[in-house]
Design a protein around this motif. Sequence first.
Motif, PDB file in Angstrom:
ATOM      1  N   ARG A 154      -6.327  20.431  25.657  1.00 59.75           N
ATOM      2  CA  ARG A 154      -6.930  21.742  25.148  1.00 59.75           C
ATOM      3  C   ARG A 154      -5.954  22.728  25.128  1.00 59.75           C
ATOM      4  O   ARG A 154      -5.987  23.847  25.936  1.00 59.75           O
ATOM      5  CB  ARG A 154      -7.970  22.044  26.117  1.00 59.75           C
ATOM      6  CG  ARG A 154      -9.337  20.900  26.142  1.00 59.75           C
ATOM      7  CD  ARG A 154     -10.073  21.126  27.528  1.00 59.75           C
ATOM      8  NE  ARG A 154      -9.149  20.550  28.416  1.00 59.75           N
ATOM      9  CZ  ARG A 154      -9.042  21.173  29.601  1.00 59.75           C
ATOM     10  NH1 ARG A 154      -9.405  22.174  29.947  1.00 59.75           N
ATOM     11  NH2 ARG A 154      -8.260  20.445  30.436  1.00 59.75           N
ATOM     12  N   VAL A 155      -5.032  22.825  23.876  1.00 59.26           N
ATOM     13  CA  VAL A 155      -4.245  23.645  23.837  1.00 59.26           C
ATOM     14  C   VAL A 155      -4.629  24.995  23.112  1.00 59.26           C
ATOM     15  O   VAL A 155      -5.287  24.951  22.310  1.00 59.26           O
ATOM     16  CB  VAL A 155      -2.825  23.375  23.164  1.00 59.26           C
ATOM     17  CG1 VAL A 155      -2.025  24.494  22.874  1.00 59.26           C
ATOM     18  CG2 VAL A 155      -2.164  22.017  23.794  1.00 59.26           C
ATOM     19  N   VAL A 156      -4.340  26.128  23.560  1.00 65.22           N
ATOM     20  CA  VAL A 156      -4.749  27.476  23.354  1.00 65.22           C
ATOM     21  C   VAL A 156      -3.708  27.946  22.550  1.00 65.22           C
ATOM     22  O   VAL A 156      -2.430  28.155  22.848  1.00 65.22           O
ATOM     23  CB  VAL A 156      -5.020  28.584  24.576  1.00 65.22           C
ATOM     24  CG1 VAL A 156      -5.673  29.692  23.917  1.00 65.22           C
ATOM     25  CG2 VAL A 156      -6.238  27.681  25.472  1.00 65.22           C
ATOM     26  N   ASP A 180     -11.239  31.045  27.879  1.00 63.73           N
ATOM     27  CA  ASP A 180     -10.691  30.743  29.297  1.00 63.73           C
ATOM     28  C   ASP A 180     -11.163  29.596  29.847  1.00 63.73           C
ATOM     29  O   ASP A 180     -10.772  28.954  30.642  1.00 63.73           O
ATOM     30  CB  ASP A 180     -10.671  32.136  29.831  1.00 63.73           C
ATOM     31  CG  ASP A 180      -9.595  33.057  29.608  1.00 63.73           C
ATOM     32  OD1 ASP A 180      -8.565  32.602  28.588  1.00 63.73           O
ATOM     33  OD2 ASP A 180      -9.502  33.919  29.958  1.00 63.73           O
ATOM     34  N   ARG A 189       1.102  38.021  32.210  1.00 64.23           N
ATOM     35  CA  ARG A 189       0.316  36.779  32.318  1.00 64.23           C
ATOM     36  C   ARG A 189       0.133  35.751  31.243  1.00 64.23           C
ATOM     37  O   ARG A 189       0.065  34.574  31.641  1.00 64.23           O
ATOM     38  CB  ARG A 189      -0.857  37.499  33.047  1.00 64.23           C
ATOM     39  CG  ARG A 189      -0.911  37.841  34.472  1.00 64.23           C
ATOM     40  CD  ARG A 189      -2.506  37.928  34.795  1.00 64.23           C
ATOM     41  NE  ARG A 189      -3.332  36.750  34.515  1.00 64.23           N
ATOM     42  CZ  ARG A 189      -3.423  35.821  35.161  1.00 64.23           C
ATOM     43  NH1 ARG A 189      -2.598  35.267  36.075  1.00 64.23           N
ATOM     44  NH2 ARG A 189      -4.333  34.756  34.844  1.00 64.23           N
ATOM     45  N   LEU A 190       0.025  36.385  30.142  1.00 60.24           N
ATOM     46  CA  LEU A 190       0.042  35.454  29.120  1.00 60.24           C
ATOM     47  C   LEU A 190       0.772  34.548  29.008  1.00 60.24           C
ATOM     48  O   LEU A 190       0.580  33.409  28.601  1.00 60.24           O
ATOM     49  CB  LEU A 190      -0.326  36.542  27.620  1.00 60.24           C
ATOM     50  CG  LEU A 190      -0.736  35.605  26.415  1.00 60.24           C
ATOM     51  CD1 LEU A 190      -2.122  35.110  26.707  1.00 60.24           C
ATOM     52  CD2 LEU A 190      -0.367  36.306  25.151  1.00 60.24           C
ATOM     53  N   PRO A 231      -6.369  24.019  33.267  1.00 65.42           N
ATOM     54  CA  PRO A 231      -5.613  23.842  31.898  1.00 65.42           C
ATOM     55  C   PRO A 231      -4.893  22.541  32.042  1.00 65.42           C
ATOM     56  O   PRO A 231      -4.386  21.907  32.732  1.00 65.42           O
ATOM     57  CB  PRO A 231      -4.794  25.049  32.205  1.00 65.42           C
ATOM     58  CG  PRO A 231      -4.463  25.282  33.474  1.00 65.42           C
ATOM     59  CD  PRO A 231      -5.680  25.054  34.181  1.00 65.42           C
ATOM     60  N   ASN A 261       0.948  26.904  30.929  1.00 66.17           N
ATOM     61  CA  ASN A 261      -0.147  26.306  31.556  1.00 66.17           C
ATOM     62  C   ASN A 261      -0.946  25.360  30.389  1.00 66.17           C
ATOM     63  O   ASN A 261      -1.174  24.192  30.843  1.00 66.17           O
ATOM     64  CB  ASN A 261      -1.075  27.027  32.398  1.00 66.17           C
ATOM     65  CG  ASN A 261      -0.659  27.755  33.602  1.00 66.17           C
ATOM     66  OD1 ASN A 261       0.353  27.189  34.212  1.00 66.17           O
ATOM     67  ND2 ASN A 261      -1.272  28.653  34.031  1.00 66.17           N
ATOM     68  N   THR A 262      -1.159  26.008  29.362  1.00 63.16           N
ATOM     69  CA  THR A 262      -2.086  25.328  28.542  1.00 63.16           C
ATOM     70  C   THR A 262      -1.276  24.135  27.734  1.00 63.16           C
ATOM     71  O   THR A 262      -1.955  23.215  27.244  1.00 63.16           O
ATOM     72  CB  THR A 262      -2.634  26.222  27.366  1.00 63.16           C
ATOM     73  OG1 THR A 262      -3.650  25.705  26.527  1.00 63.16           O
ATOM     74  CG2 THR A 262      -1.500  26.553  26.497  1.00 63.16           C
ATOM     75  N   LEU A 263       0.185  24.288  27.889  1.00 64.48           N
ATOM     76  CA  LEU A 263       0.963  23.132  27.402  1.00 64.48           C
ATOM     77  C   LEU A 263       1.325  22.164  28.630  1.00 64.48           C
ATOM     78  O   LEU A 263       1.967  21.485  28.407  1.00 64.48           O
ATOM     79  CB  LEU A 263       2.220  23.685  26.816  1.00 64.48           C
ATOM     80  CG  LEU A 263       2.105  24.656  25.629  1.00 64.48           C
ATOM     81  CD1 LEU A 263       3.479  25.562  25.569  1.00 64.48           C
ATOM     82  CD2 LEU A 263       1.786  23.835  24.440  1.00 64.48           C
ATOM     83  N   GLY A 264       0.489  22.424  29.579  1.00 60.47           N
ATOM     84  CA  GLY A 264       0.721  21.363  30.672  1.00 60.47           C
ATOM     85  C   GLY A 264       1.967  21.610  31.309  1.00 60.47           C
ATOM     86  O   GLY A 264       2.197  20.756  32.520  1.00 60.47           O
ATOM     87  N   LYS A 294      -0.198  31.699  30.940  1.00 60.24           N
ATOM     88  CA  LYS A 294      -1.179  30.964  30.578  1.00 60.24           C
ATOM     89  C   LYS A 294      -0.648  30.098  29.259  1.00 60.24           C
ATOM     90  O   LYS A 294      -0.968  28.824  29.316  1.00 60.24           O
ATOM     91  CB  LYS A 294      -2.079  32.063  30.003  1.00 60.24           C
ATOM     92  CG  LYS A 294      -2.938  32.433  31.036  1.00 60.24           C
ATOM     93  CD  LYS A 294      -4.073  33.489  30.673  1.00 60.24           C
ATOM     94  CE  LYS A 294      -5.384  33.228  29.846  1.00 60.24           C
ATOM     95  NZ  LYS A 294      -6.284  34.323  29.580  1.00 60.24           N
ATOM     96  N   PHE A 321      -2.772  31.951  21.213  1.00 61.36           N
ATOM     97  CA  PHE A 321      -3.262  33.206  21.675  1.00 61.36           C
ATOM     98  C   PHE A 321      -3.314  34.091  20.480  1.00 61.36           C
ATOM     99  O   PHE A 321      -2.319  34.070  19.757  1.00 61.36           O
ATOM    100  CB  PHE A 321      -2.348  33.477  22.851  1.00 61.36           C
ATOM    101  CG  PHE A 321      -2.621  32.691  24.070  1.00 61.36           C
ATOM    102  CD1 PHE A 321      -3.597  32.735  24.864  1.00 61.36           C
ATOM    103  CD2 PHE A 321      -1.777  31.650  24.334  1.00 61.36           C
ATOM    104  CE1 PHE A 321      -3.784  32.172  26.100  1.00 61.36           C
ATOM    105  CE2 PHE A 321      -1.939  30.699  25.391  1.00 61.36           C
ATOM    106  CZ  PHE A 321      -2.859  30.928  26.596  1.00 61.36           C
ATOM    107  N   PHE A 350      -8.603  27.991  32.188  1.00 66.94           N
ATOM    108  CA  PHE A 350      -7.954  29.133  33.020  1.00 66.94           C
ATOM    109  C   PHE A 350      -8.905  29.722  34.226  1.00 66.94           C
ATOM    110  O   PHE A 350      -8.523  30.333  35.002  1.00 66.94           O
ATOM    111  CB  PHE A 350      -7.481  30.026  32.195  1.00 66.94           C
ATOM    112  CG  PHE A 350      -6.528  29.597  31.028  1.00 66.94           C
ATOM    113  CD1 PHE A 350      -5.443  28.940  31.671  1.00 66.94           C
ATOM    114  CD2 PHE A 350      -6.704  30.062  29.873  1.00 66.94           C
ATOM    115  CE1 PHE A 350      -4.314  28.544  30.629  1.00 66.94           C
ATOM    116  CE2 PHE A 350      -5.555  29.541  28.922  1.00 66.94           C
ATOM    117  CZ  PHE A 350      -4.430  29.029  29.419  1.00 66.94           C
ATOM    118  N   LEU A 404       2.728  23.434  34.518  1.00 69.71           N
ATOM    119  CA  LEU A 404       1.932  24.159  35.641  1.00 69.71           C
ATOM    120  C   LEU A 404       2.652  24.454  37.112  1.00 69.71           C
ATOM    121  O   LEU A 404       3.889  24.164  37.059  1.00 69.71           O
ATOM    122  CB  LEU A 404       0.640  23.420  35.983  1.00 69.71           C
ATOM    123  CG  LEU A 404      -0.010  22.880  35.024  1.00 69.71           C
ATOM    124  CD1 LEU A 404      -1.126  21.657  35.555  1.00 69.71           C
ATOM    125  CD2 LEU A 404      -1.286  24.233  34.588  1.00 69.71           C
TER     126      LEU A 404
END
Lengths: 264, 253
Positions: free
Chosen positions: A79-81, A52, B146-147, A75, B153-156, B150, A83, A57, B158
Motif C-alpha cells: 500500500r504505497v502512499v 494514514d 517526519r514525512l 506500513p 516506511n511506505t516503501l517497506g 513515512k 504524498f 501509519f 522500516l
Amino acid sequence: MDDDWKRLRVSGLCKQFARGSVILSNIDLTVDRGAFMCILGPSGSGKSTLVDLIAGFEQPTGGTIAFDDSPVRGPGPDRVVIFQDIGNALFPWLTVQENAEFGLRNFVRNRRERRTRALEALELVGLDKDTHKFPSELSGGMKQRVQIARGLVMDPHVLIMDEPFAALDAITRRRMQYELKDLWQRTHKTVIFVTHDISEALILATDVTVLSSGPGARILDTFRPGLPDERDPADPAFIAAYRRVEALIGHVQDAGDAGRGEAR
Amino acid sequence: MIRPGRFGPLYGILLFFILWQVAAAFVGTPLLFPEPMDVMRGLAYMTETGELFEHLGATLQRLLVPLAVGMPLGAVLGCAMGASRDVNAWFDPYMRMANSTPAIALIPFALLWFGVTELARYSLVFYVGVYVVALNARGGVAQVPRLRIKAANTLGVLGASAFFRVVVPSSFPAILAGVRTATGLCIMVVVAAEMLGAASGLGYLIIRGRQNYDPTLIFIGIFGLGILSILFDRGIAFAIERFMPRWSVRRRV
Ligand SMILES: Nc1ncnc2c1ncn2[C@@H]1O[C@H](COP(=O)(O)OP(=O)(O)O)[C@@H](O)[C@H]1O
Ligand SMILES: [Mg+2]
C-alpha cells in the motif's frame, strides 16, 4: 501477501486521537481491484487520517482494514502512499534513479534488476531522460512523477495518493491529472486518490466516496459517476455529476441534517 | 546580492596595509605597534628558517589528531541520542553542562590533570569536538521531516533500515555544520591552551612575543591563525565537495 486479492475492504473504521475528538466515525469503504477510487472531502475532514490508517501509519480506534480476509498490519509496500508535500517526500541526496530504486533495495537482491525495474517505472512517467538529476533540479510536477514511479516500482496492490497535485499550479495540475489517468488506463493499478477538488475526482474516478466535513467525518455517499473513458468537464453528464457532489457537500454545510436520500 | 569585483579582496587588503602603516606611523612606537614591513621581514625570516611551519604544524596537529577521533565519535553519539530516548537521557545532562561551560575554563583543569603535555591539549580538543558535533547531530536527527520517514516506511523500509538510510543521511548537513563550529571553537581552545603552557604552536608564539616585548611575533602568530582558519574552512569545503558532493552547499539538501 496474497496476490489474488479481489477487494480492499474498510469496515466500521473509527479514529480518535488520544484525548482528542473523534476524527472519523464508522467509515465503510470497498475498493475493487483495478478501481480508481476517489475520496472527496473538504479540508480538515480527516482524509489524510484515513490515508494514514489504510497505509498503516496509524492504528484505528475501531474497525478493520483488510485485503479480502487478511487484515493489513503496519506500513508496507503493498500500500504505497504518494504524498502531497512535494518538498519532503523525495530523498534529496539521491538521484531520480536512486529515489526510484529506494524501496527495492530491501526486496530485490540483484542490482541490475533494481536498475531495470526503476527505469521501467521512470519510463512510465516520462522521466527516463532525467535519471541522473537530483530532486532540487526538478519542477514540482516532475517531483510528483518521481514519487509515483518510486511507488509503482514496488508493484503495490494499491497506490494511495493523498492530494498529490494540490501543491501544483493549476495548469500543471490538470496535465498531471490526465497523465495519471493515462497511466492508470495502461497499468490498471488500483488507486485510492484523495482530493478536495470535485472536478479532479470526476476526471479520474471510477468510484467516488464523499466524506462529510469533520470532526467525526462520515461517508455521505459512494457512487460510480458512470462517465465515459474520455472525461470532458464541459460534458453535460460531467456537469450533472459535479452538481450532485456539490449538493451533497452543500447540504451538510447549510442544513446539517440533509438526508442522504435527497442527495441521491 | 553583492557581487565581488574581480580585485575586490585585493583592494581591501591594500587598504588594510595602508591604514596599518598610517596607524603605526602615528603611534610611532615599534615596540608597541610594528610597521607592516617589520612584520613582513619577520615573517619572511621565520618562513626561511621553517620556524613558522613548525609552530603552524604543531597547532595543526593538536587540532587534527583529536578531532579525527572526536568528531566521528560525536556524530555517532549524537545520532544515537536522537534515535533513542534512553541514550539521550543518559548523556543529555553532560551535553547541557558542556554546552554551558566555556571550554577555555577547562584548560587549567586539563593542565592540572595531565601536566603541560600533548595529552592535555588533545583531551581538550577531543572533548569540544565530541560534544559540539554530538549536539548538532542530535539536532539534525530531531529535525528530519517526519514525512521522509513515512515515505521510507511506505516503501517497506522500516526501523533500523529507515534510520540508516534516511535519518542519518538527512542529518548530514547538521553534522557538517557541527564540524565547522567545532573546528572554530577548537582553534580558540588550542591557542588558549598553548598560551597557558606549551613550547610550540601559534599560541606559544604569541605569548613569547608578549614576554619578549616583540610584537612582531604576536602579529605573525595571529597571521598564522588566519592561515589555519582558512586552511580548515577550505579543507572542509573541499572534503565535502570531493567526498560528499550530495551534501555540498550548492546542492542545498
Ligand atoms: N496526530 C494527530 N493528533 C491529533 N489530531 C490530529 C492528528 N492528525 C490529524 N488530526 C486532526 O484530524 C483532523 C483531520 O485532519 P486531516 O486528516 O489531516 O484532514 P484532511 O486531510 O482531510 O485535510 C484535523 O482536525 C486535525 O487537526
Ligand atoms: Mg490532508
